[in-house]
Write an enzyme that holds these catalytic residues in place. Structure first.
Site, mmCIF file in Angstrom:
data_model
loop_
_atom_site.group_PDB
_atom_site.id
_atom_site.type_symbol
_atom_site.label_atom_id
_atom_site.label_comp_id
_atom_site.label_asym_id
_atom_site.label_seq_id
_atom_site.Cartn_x
_atom_site.Cartn_y
_atom_site.Cartn_z
ATOM 1 N N ARG A 90 0.954 -1.135 -0.041
ATOM 2 C CA ARG A 90 -0.134 -0.191 -0.041
ATOM 3 C C ARG A 90 0.655 1.221 0.107
ATOM 4 N NH1 ARG A 90 -2.922 0.941 5.377
ATOM 5 N NH2 ARG A 90 -4.323 -0.629 4.688
ATOM 6 N N TYR A 91 1.919 1.228 0.761
ATOM 7 C CA TYR A 91 2.928 2.366 0.782
ATOM 8 C C TYR A 91 4.086 1.945 0.036
ATOM 9 C CZ TYR A 91 0.102 3.221 5.061
ATOM 10 O OH TYR A 91 -0.837 3.406 5.738
ATOM 11 N N ARG A 94 7.168 0.139 1.784
ATOM 12 C CA ARG A 94 7.035 -0.862 2.738
ATOM 13 C C ARG A 94 5.903 -1.645 2.321
ATOM 14 N NH1 ARG A 94 5.478 3.824 4.659
ATOM 15 N NH2 ARG A 94 4.091 4.358 6.209
ATOM 16 N N CYS A 103 -3.866 -18.414 13.411
ATOM 17 C CA CYS A 103 -3.616 -17.790 14.663
ATOM 18 C C CYS A 103 -3.815 -18.578 15.939
ATOM 19 C CB CYS A 103 -4.327 -16.392 14.773
ATOM 20 S SG CYS A 103 -3.747 -15.047 13.825
ATOM 21 N N CYS A 107 -9.110 -13.532 17.475
ATOM 22 C CA CYS A 107 -9.554 -12.571 17.885
ATOM 23 C C CYS A 107 -10.992 -12.363 17.430
ATOM 24 C CB CYS A 107 -8.849 -11.434 17.810
ATOM 25 S SG CYS A 107 -7.054 -11.850 18.289
ATOM 26 N N CYS A 110 -10.983 -9.397 14.684
ATOM 27 C CA CYS A 110 -9.922 -9.185 13.820
ATOM 28 C C CYS A 110 -10.393 -8.735 12.369
ATOM 29 C CB CYS A 110 -9.474 -10.749 13.539
ATOM 30 S SG CYS A 110 -8.226 -10.782 12.645
ATOM 31 N N ARG A 112 -8.980 -9.200 9.615
ATOM 32 C CA ARG A 112 -8.620 -10.449 8.579
ATOM 33 C C ARG A 112 -9.837 -11.404 9.058
ATOM 34 N NH1 ARG A 112 -2.608 -9.326 8.160
ATOM 35 N NH2 ARG A 112 -2.762 -7.266 7.101
ATOM 36 N N ASP A 271 -11.569 -1.210 12.690
ATOM 37 C CA ASP A 271 -12.048 -1.252 11.273
ATOM 38 C C ASP A 271 -13.513 -1.750 11.127
ATOM 39 O OD1 ASP A 271 -9.202 -0.640 10.481
ATOM 40 O OD2 ASP A 271 -8.407 -2.751 10.368
ATOM 41 N N ASP A 308 -7.424 3.472 10.027
ATOM 42 C CA ASP A 308 -7.127 3.054 8.745
ATOM 43 C C ASP A 308 -8.110 3.148 7.924
ATOM 44 O OD1 ASP A 308 -5.363 1.665 6.931
ATOM 45 O OD2 ASP A 308 -4.939 -0.189 8.303
ATOM 46 N N LYS A 315 -3.364 4.916 7.050
ATOM 47 C CA LYS A 315 -3.675 5.036 8.377
ATOM 48 C C LYS A 315 -3.325 6.645 8.387
ATOM 49 C CE LYS A 315 -1.799 0.867 10.081
ATOM 50 N NZ LYS A 315 -1.027 0.238 8.821
HETATM 51 C C1 LIG Z 1 -0.185 -0.551 8.691
HETATM 52 C C2 LIG Z 1 0.316 -0.690 7.304
HETATM 53 C C3 LIG Z 1 1.636 -0.621 6.989
HETATM 54 C C4 LIG Z 1 2.914 -0.215 8.133
HETATM 55 O O1 LIG Z 1 2.556 1.093 8.349
HETATM 56 P P1 LIG Z 1 3.633 1.905 9.368
HETATM 57 O O2 LIG Z 1 2.746 3.277 9.672
HETATM 58 O O3 LIG Z 1 4.897 2.232 8.673
HETATM 59 O O4 LIG Z 1 3.725 1.195 10.585
HETATM 60 C C5 LIG Z 1 2.296 -1.047 5.822
HETATM 61 N N1 LIG Z 1 1.401 -1.703 4.970
HETATM 62 C C6 LIG Z 1 0.099 -1.975 5.230
HETATM 63 C C7 LIG Z 1 -0.858 -2.401 4.177
HETATM 64 C C8 LIG Z 1 -0.351 -1.464 6.805
HETATM 65 O O5 LIG Z 1 -1.825 -1.663 6.852
HETATM 66 S S1 SF4 Z 2 -6.321 -9.710 15.288
HETATM 67 FE FE1 SF4 Z 2 -6.394 -11.214 13.868
HETATM 68 S S2 SF4 Z 2 -4.647 -11.690 12.748
HETATM 69 FE FE2 SF4 Z 2 -4.120 -10.712 14.799
HETATM 70 S S3 SF4 Z 2 -3.852 -12.343 16.229
HETATM 71 FE FE3 SF4 Z 2 -5.858 -11.815 16.474
HETATM 72 S S4 SF4 Z 2 -6.789 -13.237 14.837
HETATM 73 FE FE4 SF4 Z 2 -4.744 -13.458 14.474
#
Ligand SMILES: *Cc1c(COP(=O)(O)O)cnc(C)c1O
Ligand code: SF4
Length: 355
Positions: A90-91, A94, A103, A107, A110, A112, A271, A308, A315
């Site tokens: 996304r960025y 990184r 996991c 959670c 979550c 995801r 989210d 986010d 974010k």
């Molecule tokens: C949060 C996130 C990051 C890392 O973001 P930082 O602000 O540098 O911690 C990188 N990629 C994705 C898709 C993210 O959701």
């Molecule tokens: S928030 Fe989602 S990805 Fe993170 S530990 Fe919990 S279940 Fe796993």
């Protein structure tokens, strides 16, 4: 000695067993678990003091997860930002490398939720290697975040192979691992694991504590091992209704993390994920919470409160409104609520005054 694999295997997954232990009706739980699986490790289960408490809410299936709402499974559009199934990019500098979908504890809140713990969403090791191939041909990526699922559920050998391949990429400066295992399966943080990890510095581990009751002696020992190996520890907390949405809970969580040498990094606004509405707080509440912490606890303890944004827009940090007015005089509001003027003076380095 019981191994972490055995503890994971002993995790509670059956709603009938949970219902029996706590004297509840299993039927409503079973309906939820058919859609979103449940697993609670023995370590995490023993932190529950009573049904409905902050630990329970995080890990026990709740009929509210099946509420019909307008929300989607993937509000962050992660799937659209995936050039290959195991990378979220996304960025520019990184990228997230997904190492699996499993996991130790699923959670309930979550992000995801759509894939974590679902067999259909399983990622093969070859898929992870394909993700690393993508990173290899993407020279802008300096910072690789291993996520999932929980990367530390891989075997030491598999994790080592992934880290070796990522470390071999010349453009990669830092590696981060996101894991909840210090909280949910602290016995995973073994000496052999840590000895292996410390070969891949600079390495950052971001963990995920949400409540002060999670700061157990076993969790403290896991963090101690990681920190003693020179790994920089951060924490991401999710702001959760009925779990940690008051200063009385959040302040001891954050200061307790510092005692474990874990620096609070992000406080995430929930989210907009389908099936998690019962955890959501309003943004004003999050702002008030952060404001209540400022001045009360060490600045080191205060995370960035972030939203986010849907659609993968990234974010955005949210601050209480300290800045009231800009101009030649800036008006600021202190943590205590007092309005103070501050002269907005910058150096006049290009004048002739000093000649
Ligand atoms: C949060 C996130 C990051 C890392 O973001 P930082 O602000 O540098 O911690 C990188 N990629 C994705 C898709 C993210 O959701
Ligand atoms: S928030 Fe989602 S990805 Fe993170 S530990 Fe919990 S279940 Fe796993």
């Amino acid at each position: 000695m019981e191994t972490w694999q055995q503890s994971l295997h002993d995790g509670l997954t059956d709603p009938a067993e949970l219902a029996r232990r706590f004297g509840l009706d299993p039927a409503p739980l079973a309906a939820v678990v058919r859609r979103y699986p449940m697993r609670i490790t023995p370590h995490y289960l023993q932190l529950i003091e009573a049904p409905g408490d902050p630990i329970w809410r995080q890990c026990v299936a709740d009929p509210a997860e099946l509420a019909v709402d307008e929300l989607t499974d993937d509000p962050l559009a992660e799937e659209n930002l995936s050039p290959v199934p195991t990378v979220i990019h996304r960025y520019p500098d990184r990228a997230v490398l997904l190492t699996g979908n499993d996991c130790a504890v699923y959670c309930r809140f979550c992000t995801r939720k759509r894939r974590v713990g679902c067999r259909s969403g399983a990622l093969s090791f070859d898929a992870v290697l394909a993700g690393i191939d993508y990173l290899a041909r993407t020279p802008a990526v300096r910072d690789v975040l291993l996520s999932g699922g929980d990367p530390l559920l891989l075997s030491d050998a598999q994790l080592q192979e992934i880290l070796e391949r990522v470390r071999r990429l010349p453009q990669v400066e830092i590696i981060r691992i996101g894991t909840r295992l210090p909280v949910t399966l602290p016995e995973r943080i073994t000496d052999p694991l840590v000895t292996m990890l410390r070969r891949f510095h600079p390495l950052f581990v971001n963990t995920h504590f949400n409540h002060p009751r999670e700061l157990t002696p076993a969790a403290a020992e896991a963090c101690r091992r990681l920190a003693d190996a020179g790994i920089v520890l951060g924490n991401q907390t999710v702001l959760l209704r009925g779990v940690n949405d008051t200063p009385e809970v959040m302040a001891p969580l954050l200061t307790g993390l510092l005692r474990l040498r874990v620096r609070p990094y992000y406080l995430h606004q929930m989210d907009l994920v389908r099936g998690t509405g019962h955890f959501r707080t309003r943004v004003e509440e999050g702002m008030a919470l952060v404001q209540a912490l400022r001045g009360k606890v060490s600045g080191l303890a205060i995370p960035h409160y972030v939203i986010d944004l849907p659609g993968g827009k990234g974010k955005v940090p949210i601050q209480p409104e300290y800045l009231q007015r800009l101009g030649d005089t800036v008006t600021l509001r202190t943590a205590a609520g007092e309005l103070v003027d501050y002269p907005n003076l910058a150096a006049d380095i290009y004048t002739d005054k000093c000649r």
